[in-house]
Design a protein around this motif. Sequence first.
Motif, PDB file in Angstrom:
ATOM      1  N   ALA A   1      34.721  36.895  32.348  1.00 45.89           N
ATOM      2  CA  ALA A   1      35.892  38.224  31.822  1.00 45.89           C
ATOM      3  C   ALA A   1      35.661  38.976  32.686  1.00 45.89           C
ATOM      4  O   ALA A   1      36.473  39.500  33.192  1.00 45.89           O
ATOM      5  N   ARG A   2      35.164  38.581  34.477  1.00 46.64           N
ATOM      6  CA  ARG A   2      35.608  39.402  35.600  1.00 46.64           C
ATOM      7  C   ARG A   2      36.339  38.547  36.688  1.00 46.64           C
ATOM      8  O   ARG A   2      36.404  38.735  37.812  1.00 46.64           O
ATOM      9  N   MET A   3      37.146  37.985  36.148  1.00 45.76           N
ATOM     10  CA  MET A   3      38.189  36.881  36.935  1.00 45.76           C
ATOM     11  C   MET A   3      39.553  37.131  36.639  1.00 45.76           C
ATOM     12  O   MET A   3      39.992  36.972  34.993  1.00 45.76           O
TER      13      MET A   3
ATOM     14  N   GLY B   1      26.435  33.886  36.806  1.00 45.84           N
ATOM     15  CA  GLY B   1      24.906  34.528  36.525  1.00 45.84           C
ATOM     16  C   GLY B   1      24.867  35.804  36.853  1.00 45.84           C
ATOM     17  O   GLY B   1      23.267  35.974  36.540  1.00 45.84           O
ATOM     18  N   ARG B   2      25.692  36.447  37.207  1.00 48.04           N
ATOM     19  CA  ARG B   2      25.392  37.906  37.669  1.00 48.04           C
ATOM     20  C   ARG B   2      26.314  38.855  36.693  1.00 48.04           C
ATOM     21  O   ARG B   2      27.136  38.151  35.755  1.00 48.04           O
TER      22      ARG B   2
ATOM     23  N   PHE C   1      38.043  29.563  40.480  1.00 45.51           N
ATOM     24  CA  PHE C   1      37.398  29.138  39.672  1.00 45.51           C
ATOM     25  C   PHE C   1      35.737  29.150  40.449  1.00 45.51           C
ATOM     26  O   PHE C   1      34.764  29.352  39.312  1.00 45.51           O
ATOM     27  N   ILE C   2      36.087  28.441  40.911  1.00 40.59           N
ATOM     28  CA  ILE C   2      34.675  27.616  41.785  1.00 40.59           C
ATOM     29  C   ILE C   2      33.582  28.953  41.939  1.00 40.59           C
ATOM     30  O   ILE C   2      32.881  28.318  41.757  1.00 40.59           O
ATOM     31  N   LEU C   3      34.251  29.486  42.987  1.00 45.28           N
ATOM     32  CA  LEU C   3      33.361  30.741  43.169  1.00 45.28           C
ATOM     33  C   LEU C   3      32.778  31.844  42.362  1.00 45.28           C
ATOM     34  O   LEU C   3      31.331  31.881  41.904  1.00 45.28           O
ATOM     35  N   TYR C   4      33.476  31.998  41.014  1.00 47.90           N
ATOM     36  CA  TYR C   4      32.907  32.516  40.228  1.00 47.90           C
ATOM     37  C   TYR C   4      32.418  31.858  38.996  1.00 47.90           C
ATOM     38  O   TYR C   4      31.089  32.738  38.613  1.00 47.90           O
TER      39      TYR C   4
ATOM     40  N   VAL D   1      36.395  39.064  41.495  1.00 45.18           N
ATOM     41  CA  VAL D   1      37.471  38.113  41.846  1.00 45.18           C
ATOM     42  C   VAL D   1      38.673  37.977  40.880  1.00 45.18           C
ATOM     43  O   VAL D   1      38.721  38.057  39.959  1.00 45.18           O
ATOM     44  N   PHE D   2      40.311  38.118  42.250  1.00 48.91           N
ATOM     45  CA  PHE D   2      41.079  38.098  42.035  1.00 48.91           C
ATOM     46  C   PHE D   2      42.110  37.086  41.914  1.00 48.91           C
ATOM     47  O   PHE D   2      41.766  36.999  43.901  1.00 48.91           O
TER      48      PHE D   2
END
Length: 273
Positions: A112-114, A83-84, A74-77, A89-90
């Motif tokens: 959405a991409r986690m 903002g990209r 979560f922190i990395l995302y 991230v899985f």
Amino acid sequence: MKSIPEIRPGQSLELLKELHILTRDGKLNQDSRRKLKQVYHLYQFIEPLLAEVMAARGDLTLVDHGAGKSYLGFILYDLFLKGRDHGQVFGIETRTELVEKSRELAQRLGFARMSLLNLSVEDSIGSAQLPPQVDIVTALHACDTATDDAIRFALHQEAQFIVLVPCCQAEVAAVLRRHKSESLAQTPLAEIWRHPLHTREFGSQITNVLRCLLLEAHGYQLTVTELVGWEHSMKNELIIARRSSTPRGNARERIERILQALNLKDLEPRFLY
């Protein structure tokens, strides 16, 4: 709400509340301040790796093994990918209730991409739920053999980077204990792990030494350092591995000799492959 200097600009306060780093009224207590410092310090190590992969191919896939409540994912995302337009991230976790809770939070935050997957490491190898290319594999405080499982996955995927913060490690200590009498008869060096406390600590140290040699045998260059000061955590070792084209020539032989010298031959399948 009054700004909190410890929190990075752009960080979602709702996320920090959900992760119980911020209290419901938006404050930091001593324990959560320590936890936030650890995560941010780790982020400082991982951010350049994310940036390098993104610059090289315009995309990235990061897999976090033993994700637990997915603090790291979560922190990395939130700090890097939110903002990209690209990057995934899985989080891999076997406890269904944690996966479901993290999925609900990711959806609510619009991440959405986690993706959170209810898989064992063994099942994740070759899983159709993961993309064929995995750039970065992380394992933050994945207990006991879960770190070794994450390494096996990363090597199978030929990940460019592997970031490990090992946690409690009981397997090697158990084997040292099982063969202690035999070792004491063979070498005075067995005094290093004769006492139970020393068995545990030495077992933990040797586990990480063997992990490093395994990574080097598979062509990774290593940085081994402290994550944060000892006053914050005793589980403090950070291993960053970068894939290169040249395996360390004697790494495999060193593993074999260490396993032989310490009566750890039972563990060959874990450290020699």
